[in-house]
Design an enzyme around this catalytic site. Structure first.
Site, PDB file in Angstrom:
ATOM      1  N   LYS A  13      21.464  42.932  13.658  1.00 23.22           N
ATOM      2  CA  LYS A  13      22.575  43.720  14.211  1.00 23.22           C
ATOM      3  C   LYS A  13      22.122  45.139  14.565  1.00 23.22           C
ATOM      4  O   LYS A  13      22.393  45.637  15.651  1.00 23.22           O
ATOM      5  CB  LYS A  13      23.747  43.793  13.209  1.00 23.22           C
ATOM      6  CG  LYS A  13      24.290  42.430  12.796  1.00 23.22           C
ATOM      7  CD  LYS A  13      25.456  42.548  11.813  1.00 23.22           C
ATOM      8  CE  LYS A  13      25.112  43.181  10.474  1.00 23.22           C
ATOM      9  NZ  LYS A  13      24.149  42.427   9.661  1.00 23.22           N
ATOM     10  N   ARG A  88      33.962  43.438   7.497  1.00 19.30           N
ATOM     11  CA  ARG A  88      33.235  42.477   6.666  1.00 19.30           C
ATOM     12  C   ARG A  88      34.171  41.622   5.828  1.00 19.30           C
ATOM     13  O   ARG A  88      33.694  40.776   5.066  1.00 19.30           O
ATOM     14  CB  ARG A  88      32.321  43.251   5.714  1.00 19.30           C
ATOM     15  CG  ARG A  88      30.838  43.217   6.071  1.00 19.30           C
ATOM     16  CD  ARG A  88      30.149  44.087   5.044  1.00 19.30           C
ATOM     17  NE  ARG A  88      28.762  43.846   4.859  1.00 19.30           N
ATOM     18  CZ  ARG A  88      27.779  44.494   5.494  1.00 19.30           C
ATOM     19  NH1 ARG A  88      28.044  45.352   6.442  1.00 19.30           N
ATOM     20  NH2 ARG A  88      26.527  44.250   5.177  1.00 19.30           N
ATOM     21  N   ARG A 127      11.507  44.284   5.958  1.00 25.22           N
ATOM     22  CA  ARG A 127      12.072  45.351   6.805  1.00 25.22           C
ATOM     23  C   ARG A 127      11.679  46.743   6.314  1.00 25.22           C
ATOM     24  O   ARG A 127      11.645  47.015   5.121  1.00 25.22           O
ATOM     25  CB  ARG A 127      13.602  45.226   6.771  1.00 25.22           C
ATOM     26  CG  ARG A 127      14.332  46.452   7.262  1.00 25.22           C
ATOM     27  CD  ARG A 127      15.756  46.176   7.630  1.00 25.22           C
ATOM     28  NE  ARG A 127      16.613  45.778   6.525  1.00 25.22           N
ATOM     29  CZ  ARG A 127      17.880  45.376   6.693  1.00 25.22           C
ATOM     30  NH1 ARG A 127      18.413  45.308   7.904  1.00 25.22           N
ATOM     31  NH2 ARG A 127      18.599  45.039   5.651  1.00 25.22           N
ATOM     32  N   ARG A 161      14.679  50.177   2.126  1.00 24.91           N
ATOM     33  CA  ARG A 161      15.954  50.287   1.417  1.00 24.91           C
ATOM     34  C   ARG A 161      15.822  49.710   0.023  1.00 24.91           C
ATOM     35  O   ARG A 161      15.185  48.672  -0.162  1.00 24.91           O
ATOM     36  CB  ARG A 161      17.033  49.527   2.195  1.00 24.91           C
ATOM     37  CG  ARG A 161      17.539  50.302   3.376  1.00 24.91           C
ATOM     38  CD  ARG A 161      18.336  49.480   4.321  1.00 24.91           C
ATOM     39  NE  ARG A 161      19.336  48.636   3.664  1.00 24.91           N
ATOM     40  CZ  ARG A 161      20.178  47.849   4.325  1.00 24.91           C
ATOM     41  NH1 ARG A 161      20.141  47.796   5.645  1.00 24.91           N
ATOM     42  NH2 ARG A 161      21.044  47.121   3.674  1.00 24.91           N
ATOM     43  N   ARG A 172      23.811  39.539  -1.489  1.00 22.97           N
ATOM     44  CA  ARG A 172      24.346  39.965  -0.195  1.00 22.97           C
ATOM     45  C   ARG A 172      24.665  38.760   0.695  1.00 22.97           C
ATOM     46  O   ARG A 172      25.667  38.750   1.395  1.00 22.97           O
ATOM     47  CB  ARG A 172      23.357  40.924   0.475  1.00 22.97           C
ATOM     48  CG  ARG A 172      23.338  42.279  -0.239  1.00 22.97           C
ATOM     49  CD  ARG A 172      22.111  43.101   0.069  1.00 22.97           C
ATOM     50  NE  ARG A 172      21.968  43.377   1.480  1.00 22.97           N
ATOM     51  CZ  ARG A 172      20.828  43.785   2.048  1.00 22.97           C
ATOM     52  NH1 ARG A 172      19.746  43.948   1.299  1.00 22.97           N
ATOM     53  NH2 ARG A 172      20.785  44.018   3.330  1.00 22.97           N
TER      54      ARG A 172
HETATM   55  P1  ADP Z   1      20.743  43.840  10.278  1.00 22.18           P
HETATM   56  O1  ADP Z   1      21.126  45.174  10.862  1.00 22.18           O
HETATM   57  O2  ADP Z   1      21.564  42.716  10.842  1.00 22.18           O
HETATM   58  O3  ADP Z   1      20.736  43.829   8.788  1.00 22.18           O
HETATM   59  P2  ADP Z   1      18.049  44.450  11.338  1.00 22.18           P
HETATM   60  O4  ADP Z   1      18.315  44.764  12.779  1.00 22.18           O
HETATM   61  O5  ADP Z   1      17.767  45.579  10.436  1.00 22.18           O
HETATM   62  O6  ADP Z   1      19.254  43.533  10.752  1.00 22.18           O
HETATM   63  O7  ADP Z   1      16.847  43.397  11.305  1.00 22.18           O
HETATM   64  C1  ADP Z   1      16.298  42.943  10.058  1.00 22.18           C
HETATM   65  C2  ADP Z   1      14.781  42.887  10.146  1.00 22.18           C
HETATM   66  O8  ADP Z   1      14.392  41.813  11.005  1.00 22.18           O
HETATM   67  C3  ADP Z   1      14.132  44.147  10.712  1.00 22.18           C
HETATM   68  O9  ADP Z   1      12.932  44.376  10.010  1.00 22.18           O
HETATM   69  C4  ADP Z   1      13.866  43.804  12.178  1.00 22.18           C
HETATM   70  O10 ADP Z   1      12.669  44.454  12.647  1.00 22.18           O
HETATM   71  C5  ADP Z   1      13.657  42.291  12.145  1.00 22.18           C
HETATM   72  N1  ADP Z   1      14.222  41.588  13.304  1.00 22.18           N
HETATM   73  C6  ADP Z   1      15.363  41.896  13.995  1.00 22.18           C
HETATM   74  N2  ADP Z   1      15.592  40.980  14.974  1.00 22.18           N
HETATM   75  C7  ADP Z   1      14.591  40.062  14.891  1.00 22.18           C
HETATM   76  C8  ADP Z   1      14.263  38.858  15.631  1.00 22.18           C
HETATM   77  N3  ADP Z   1      15.034  38.414  16.642  1.00 22.18           N
HETATM   78  N4  ADP Z   1      13.167  38.184  15.252  1.00 22.18           N
HETATM   79  C9  ADP Z   1      12.382  38.618  14.234  1.00 22.18           C
HETATM   80  N5  ADP Z   1      12.637  39.736  13.487  1.00 22.18           N
HETATM   81  C10 ADP Z   1      13.718  40.446  13.825  1.00 22.18           C
HETATM   82  P1  ADP Z   2      22.926  44.596   6.048  1.00 22.30           P
HETATM   83  O1  ADP Z   2      23.399  44.411   7.463  1.00 22.30           O
HETATM   84  O2  ADP Z   2      21.454  44.569   5.908  1.00 22.30           O
HETATM   85  O3  ADP Z   2      23.634  43.703   5.086  1.00 22.30           O
HETATM   86  P2  ADP Z   2      24.328  47.157   5.780  1.00 22.30           P
HETATM   87  O4  ADP Z   2      23.479  48.322   6.013  1.00 22.30           O
HETATM   88  O5  ADP Z   2      25.316  46.765   6.829  1.00 22.30           O
HETATM   89  O6  ADP Z   2      23.360  45.959   5.442  1.00 22.30           O
HETATM   90  O7  ADP Z   2      25.142  47.321   4.416  1.00 22.30           O
HETATM   91  C1  ADP Z   2      24.499  47.699   3.208  1.00 22.30           C
HETATM   92  C2  ADP Z   2      25.516  47.651   2.070  1.00 22.30           C
HETATM   93  O8  ADP Z   2      26.561  48.609   2.322  1.00 22.30           O
HETATM   94  C3  ADP Z   2      26.260  46.326   1.897  1.00 22.30           C
HETATM   95  O9  ADP Z   2      25.526  45.411   1.084  1.00 22.30           O
HETATM   96  C4  ADP Z   2      27.560  46.780   1.223  1.00 22.30           C
HETATM   97  O10 ADP Z   2      27.361  47.070  -0.153  1.00 22.30           O
HETATM   98  C5  ADP Z   2      27.828  48.110   1.914  1.00 22.30           C
HETATM   99  N1  ADP Z   2      28.679  47.962   3.122  1.00 22.30           N
HETATM  100  C6  ADP Z   2      28.342  48.249   4.411  1.00 22.30           C
HETATM  101  N2  ADP Z   2      29.363  48.011   5.251  1.00 22.30           N
HETATM  102  C7  ADP Z   2      30.385  47.560   4.471  1.00 22.30           C
HETATM  103  C8  ADP Z   2      31.720  47.118   4.742  1.00 22.30           C
HETATM  104  N3  ADP Z   2      32.210  47.093   6.001  1.00 22.30           N
HETATM  105  N4  ADP Z   2      32.473  46.719   3.692  1.00 22.30           N
HETATM  106  C9  ADP Z   2      32.018  46.738   2.433  1.00 22.30           C
HETATM  107  N5  ADP Z   2      30.775  47.135   2.106  1.00 22.30           N
HETATM  108  C10 ADP Z   2      29.956  47.541   3.114  1.00 22.30           C
END
Ligand code: ADP
Ligand code: ADP
Ligand code: ZN
Length: 216
Positions: A13, A88, A127, A161, A172
């Site tokens: 995302k 979420r 990541r 992180r 998660r």
């Molecule tokens: P999210 O915001 O949904 O948690 P991220 O954009 O941070 O996910 O992506 C998670 C990890 O996967 C990052 O280290 C990113 O570089 C990698 N990544 C993102 N998209 C892809 C993809 N299509 N294929 C392989 N790795 C990816």
């Molecule tokens: P990822 O996409 O890798 O799961 P985020 O950066 O979106 O991680 O979120 C990290 C943490 O922040 C989540 O595991 C949760 O604890 C909290 N969080 C983020 N957005 C929300 C939301 N909309 N509602 C509740 N908790 C949230």
């Protein structure tokens, strides 16, 4: 254009939101980034959120809704935003509907990025980001062009992180399946949902999102 990127942790995302932000001049609203900034600043919100985030659980809906309500009302959001990590839960989605209606804003699309759990674990545990500009990388899937140097800003310090470890990832993912996955039928019934394959390479995922936005 206001868009929601919906998908489990590690689905890509943030990676795709940054691309959309640049191409379409939208604002990325990442609630995870907002909470991490609150944690780093030591604010009341940050103190409340820290143990919950470290346990891989969700921060209470009322706190999240207040944050988003305040944020989408700011002038820089008027041209459009990408919600990354919000809503979420069903109560968050219902509150978002109310907020958008109050502000006379519309939702263009909700894009679901589908990725299998085993792949997500690899993505999250590998990541890391640039400490200076926040650009995202992955140990294997997205390495900087020059090892140890950020492509975007030339920075040489990187960070991970604290919740990106194998144990927290499991909680998660469980939170995603129990609390967030019901949003798929919530938006599906409204006819707003478009699902794409998030397991292809990053550029292919971007193309699918562009198609989904164009076809809306
Ligand atoms: P999210 O915001 O949904 O948690 P991220 O954009 O941070 O996910 O992506 C998670 C990890 O996967 C990052 O280290 C990113 O570089 C990698 N990544 C993102 N998209 C892809 C993809 N299509 N294929 C392989 N790795 C990816
Ligand atoms: P990822 O996409 O890798 O799961 P985020 O950066 O979106 O991680 O979120 C990290 C943490 O922040 C989540 O595991 C949760 O604890 C909290 N969080 C983020 N957005 C929300 C939301 N909309 N509602 C509740 N908790 C949230
Ligand atoms: Zn950088």
């Amino acid at each position: 254009m206001n868009v929601i990127l919906l998908g489990p942790p590690g689905a890509g995302k943030g990676t795709q939101a940054k691309r959309l932000e640049e191409k379409h001049k939208l604002i990325q609203l990442s609630t995870g980034d907002m909470l991490r900034a609150a944690k780093d600043s030591g604010s009341e919100l940050g103190k409340k959120a820290k143990p919950i985030m470290d346990a891989g659980q969700l921060v209470p809906d009322d706190l999240m809704i207040d944050i988003i309500s305040e944020r989408i009302g700011q002038p820089d959001c008027a041209n459009g935003f990408i919600l990354d990590g919000f809503p979420r839960t069903i109560p968050q989605a219902e509150a978002l509907d109310r907020l958008l209606a109050e502000k006379g804003m519309e939702l263009h699309s909700v894009i679901e990025m589908k990725v299998q759990d085993e792949i997500l674990v690899d993505r999250i545990t590998g990541r890391y980001t640039c400490a200076k500009c926040g650009a995202g990388y992955h140990e294997r899937f997205q390495v900087p062009k020059v090892e140890g140097v950020c492509d975007v800003c030339g920075g040489t310090e990187f960070k991970r992180r604290s919740d990106d470890n194998a144990e927290t990832v499991r909680s998660r993912l469980a939170a995603y399946h129990a609390q967030t996955a019901p949003l798929l039928s919530f938006y599906g019934e409204k006819g707003a949902l478009k699902s794409i394959d998030g397991m292809t390479e990053i550029d292919r995922v971007t193309e699918q999102i562009e198609d989904a936005l164009g076809a809306a």
